[in-house]
Scaffold this motif. Structure first.
Motif, mmCIF file in Angstrom:
data_model
loop_
_atom_site.group_PDB
_atom_site.id
_atom_site.type_symbol
_atom_site.label_atom_id
_atom_site.label_comp_id
_atom_site.label_asym_id
_atom_site.label_seq_id
_atom_site.Cartn_x
_atom_site.Cartn_y
_atom_site.Cartn_z
ATOM 1 N N LYS A 5 10.398 -54.915 -62.132
ATOM 2 C CA LYS A 5 9.682 -53.657 -61.884
ATOM 3 C C LYS A 5 10.532 -52.651 -61.118
ATOM 4 C CE LYS A 5 4.998 -55.571 -62.043
ATOM 5 N NZ LYS A 5 3.762 -55.869 -61.276
ATOM 6 N N LEU A 6 11.575 -53.134 -60.442
ATOM 7 C CA LEU A 6 12.460 -52.234 -59.702
ATOM 8 C C LEU A 6 13.531 -51.619 -60.602
ATOM 9 C CD1 LEU A 6 12.991 -54.328 -56.435
ATOM 10 C CD2 LEU A 6 11.525 -52.330 -56.748
ATOM 11 N N GLY A 7 13.572 -52.042 -61.874
ATOM 12 C CA GLY A 7 14.521 -51.455 -62.816
ATOM 13 C C GLY A 7 15.725 -52.314 -63.121
ATOM 14 N N VAL A 8 15.603 -53.631 -62.875
ATOM 15 C CA VAL A 8 16.692 -54.566 -63.177
ATOM 16 C C VAL A 8 16.335 -55.344 -64.435
ATOM 17 C CG1 VAL A 8 18.046 -56.527 -62.353
ATOM 18 C CG2 VAL A 8 17.256 -54.784 -60.731
ATOM 19 N N ALA A 9 17.129 -55.193 -65.483
ATOM 20 C CA ALA A 9 16.897 -55.904 -66.749
ATOM 21 C C ALA A 9 17.956 -56.981 -66.915
ATOM 22 C CB ALA A 9 16.937 -54.937 -67.920
ATOM 23 N N HIS A 10 17.519 -58.182 -67.239
ATOM 24 C CA HIS A 10 18.405 -59.347 -67.355
ATOM 25 C C HIS A 10 18.331 -59.867 -68.788
ATOM 26 C CE1 HIS A 10 19.475 -63.582 -65.545
ATOM 27 N NE2 HIS A 10 20.281 -63.232 -66.531
ATOM 28 N N VAL A 11 19.433 -59.762 -69.514
ATOM 29 C CA VAL A 11 19.523 -60.327 -70.866
ATOM 30 C C VAL A 11 20.176 -61.701 -70.727
ATOM 31 C CG1 VAL A 11 20.395 -60.053 -73.209
ATOM 32 C CG2 VAL A 11 19.759 -58.033 -71.876
ATOM 33 N N PRO A 12 19.407 -62.787 -70.879
ATOM 34 C CA PRO A 12 19.933 -64.116 -70.558
ATOM 35 C C PRO A 12 20.900 -64.646 -71.605
ATOM 36 C CG PRO A 12 17.726 -64.315 -71.460
ATOM 37 C CD PRO A 12 18.001 -62.837 -71.318
ATOM 38 N N GLU A 13 21.645 -65.640 -71.206
ATOM 39 C CA GLU A 13 22.513 -66.352 -72.141
ATOM 40 C C GLU A 13 21.662 -66.981 -73.242
ATOM 41 O OE1 GLU A 13 25.398 -70.307 -72.058
ATOM 42 O OE2 GLU A 13 24.862 -69.309 -70.178
ATOM 43 N N ALA A 39 8.581 -53.544 -73.340
ATOM 44 C CA ALA A 39 7.881 -52.437 -72.667
ATOM 45 C C ALA A 39 6.473 -52.843 -72.277
ATOM 46 C CB ALA A 39 7.854 -51.212 -73.581
ATOM 47 N N PHE A 40 6.309 -54.110 -71.901
ATOM 48 C CA PHE A 40 4.963 -54.660 -71.673
ATOM 49 C C PHE A 40 4.173 -53.925 -70.594
ATOM 50 C CE2 PHE A 40 5.581 -56.780 -67.590
ATOM 51 C CZ PHE A 40 6.963 -56.881 -67.516
ATOM 52 N N GLY A 41 4.834 -53.294 -69.644
ATOM 53 C CA GLY A 41 4.111 -52.609 -68.572
ATOM 54 C C GLY A 41 3.809 -51.153 -68.874
ATOM 55 N N MET A 69 14.135 -51.434 -73.610
ATOM 56 C CA MET A 69 12.749 -50.938 -73.681
ATOM 57 C C MET A 69 12.115 -50.823 -72.300
ATOM 58 S SD MET A 69 11.857 -50.183 -76.807
ATOM 59 C CE MET A 69 10.053 -50.186 -76.720
ATOM 60 N N MET A 70 12.691 -51.507 -71.301
ATOM 61 C CA MET A 70 12.220 -51.381 -69.925
ATOM 62 C C MET A 70 12.693 -50.089 -69.283
ATOM 63 S SD MET A 70 13.150 -55.224 -68.623
ATOM 64 C CE MET A 70 13.258 -54.579 -66.955
ATOM 65 N N ASP A 71 13.661 -49.410 -69.933
ATOM 66 C CA ASP A 71 14.320 -48.237 -69.355
ATOM 67 C C ASP A 71 14.911 -48.599 -67.986
ATOM 68 O OD1 ASP A 71 15.202 -45.605 -69.252
ATOM 69 O OD2 ASP A 71 13.395 -44.898 -68.251
ATOM 70 N N PRO A 72 15.796 -49.605 -67.956
ATOM 71 C CA PRO A 72 16.303 -50.106 -66.678
ATOM 72 C C PRO A 72 17.348 -49.182 -66.055
ATOM 73 C CG PRO A 72 17.411 -51.218 -68.473
ATOM 74 C CD PRO A 72 16.364 -50.327 -69.103
ATOM 75 N N ASP A 73 17.563 -49.374 -64.750
ATOM 76 C CA ASP A 73 18.654 -48.701 -64.049
ATOM 77 C C ASP A 73 19.887 -49.599 -63.990
ATOM 78 O OD1 ASP A 73 17.056 -46.436 -63.400
ATOM 79 O OD2 ASP A 73 16.111 -47.595 -61.812
ATOM 80 N N LEU A 74 19.664 -50.916 -63.967
ATOM 81 C CA LEU A 74 20.747 -51.890 -63.945
ATOM 82 C C LEU A 74 20.526 -52.882 -65.077
ATOM 83 C CD1 LEU A 74 23.194 -53.357 -62.616
ATOM 84 C CD2 LEU A 74 21.529 -54.572 -61.187
ATOM 85 N N LEU A 75 21.527 -53.019 -65.938
ATOM 86 C CA LEU A 75 21.455 -53.942 -67.073
ATOM 87 C C LEU A 75 22.415 -55.106 -66.804
ATOM 88 C CD1 LEU A 75 20.415 -54.523 -69.981
ATOM 89 C CD2 LEU A 75 22.386 -53.208 -70.815
ATOM 90 N N MET A 76 21.883 -56.321 -66.759
ATOM 91 C CA MET A 76 22.690 -57.517 -66.546
ATOM 92 C C MET A 76 22.757 -58.297 -67.849
ATOM 93 S SD MET A 76 21.768 -58.753 -62.672
ATOM 94 C CE MET A 76 20.235 -59.598 -63.114
#
Length: 235
Positions: free
Chosen positions: A77-85, A103-105, A152-159
């Motif tokens: 919710k703080l804008g951190v998106a994690h694309v896992p292995e 974009a569930f939220g 789709m989360m419109d993140p600020d940080l993409l991991m």
């Protein structure tokens, strides 16, 4: 103040110490990469940031806020998106449904459509597969979908955790081209990658992990030219 900062972070998997007093920073607008051998602690570092692995000691600071004890859904919710292995898409859902879950939220349908169109601008092939089941896509397409779902989360940080794993060289080139394009458009990216050459080529800075500790750090091009790094990870 750094965009993201890990201060003396220590973490465990059960009784095994996975991270040993990790210090790293990511500045806004950077691509920072973590490289190292299997078991070095790269994926664990991302998981401690996102809240999937608890921090035993130390702290995680994101945009000036201490998120050390946050759960994964709170960090998201703080804008951190994690694309896992391994991508972790939903194989029995359509591509469109996978994207919608990202974009569930979001309740505004128009905003969801706008975000989806933005994803398509980076991944035209995802649009072509919109009504196809996720599990029937190729590995490269699934990786594109996984990144698209995070966007789709419109993140600020993409991991991104090992985005090139198991992909053909031509697809790897496409994925890294898109990573660079995302960054050029303003996305801050923390990248875990075993393909050290490709990662250091696009990264502003990099950290080399060995058995849970940071062994080397520096500018991407500097590490790329370091003969010690070349021998260990690029040979």
């Amino acid at each position: 103040m750094s965009y993201l900062e890990l201060k003396q972070v220590t973490a465990f998997y059960g009784a095994i110490q996975a991270l040993k007093q990790i210090d790293l920073t990511v500045e806004e607008g950077e691509i920072v990469t973590l490289i190292g051998s299997n078991g070095a602690g790269k994926s664990t570092t991302l998981k401690t940031i996102s809240g999937l692995v608890p921090v035993k000691e130390g702290s995680v600071i994101y945009k000036g806020q201490d998120i050390t004890s946050r759960k994964a859904h709170q960090t998201t919710k703080l804008g951190v998106a994690h694309v896992p292995e391994g991508r972790r898409i939903f194989p029995k859902l359509t591509v469109k449904e996978n994207l919608q879950i990202g974009a569930f939220g979001v309740k505004d349908k128009k905003l969801i459509e706008e975000r989806m169109e933005k994803v398509f601008s980076y991944f035209p092939r995802v649009k072509e597969r919109l009504h196809q089941l996720g599990g029937t896509m190729s590995g490269g397409e699934q990786q594109m979908l996984a990144i698209g779902r995070a966007l789709m989360m419109d993140p600020d940080l993409l991991m991104l955790d090992e985005p090139s794993m198991g992909l053909a060289p031509i697809i790897v080139e496409q994925i890294f081209h898109i990573i660079k394009e995302l960054n050029d458009d303003g996305m801050t990216i923390l990248l875990v990658e075993q393909n050290a050459f490709q990662a250091l080529k696009v990264a502003h800075r990099g950290y080399v992990l060995q058995t849970g500790s940071i062994w080397r750090s520096g500018k991407g091009q500097t590490l790329l030219a370091d003969p010690t790094i070349t021998e260990a990870y690029l040979a």
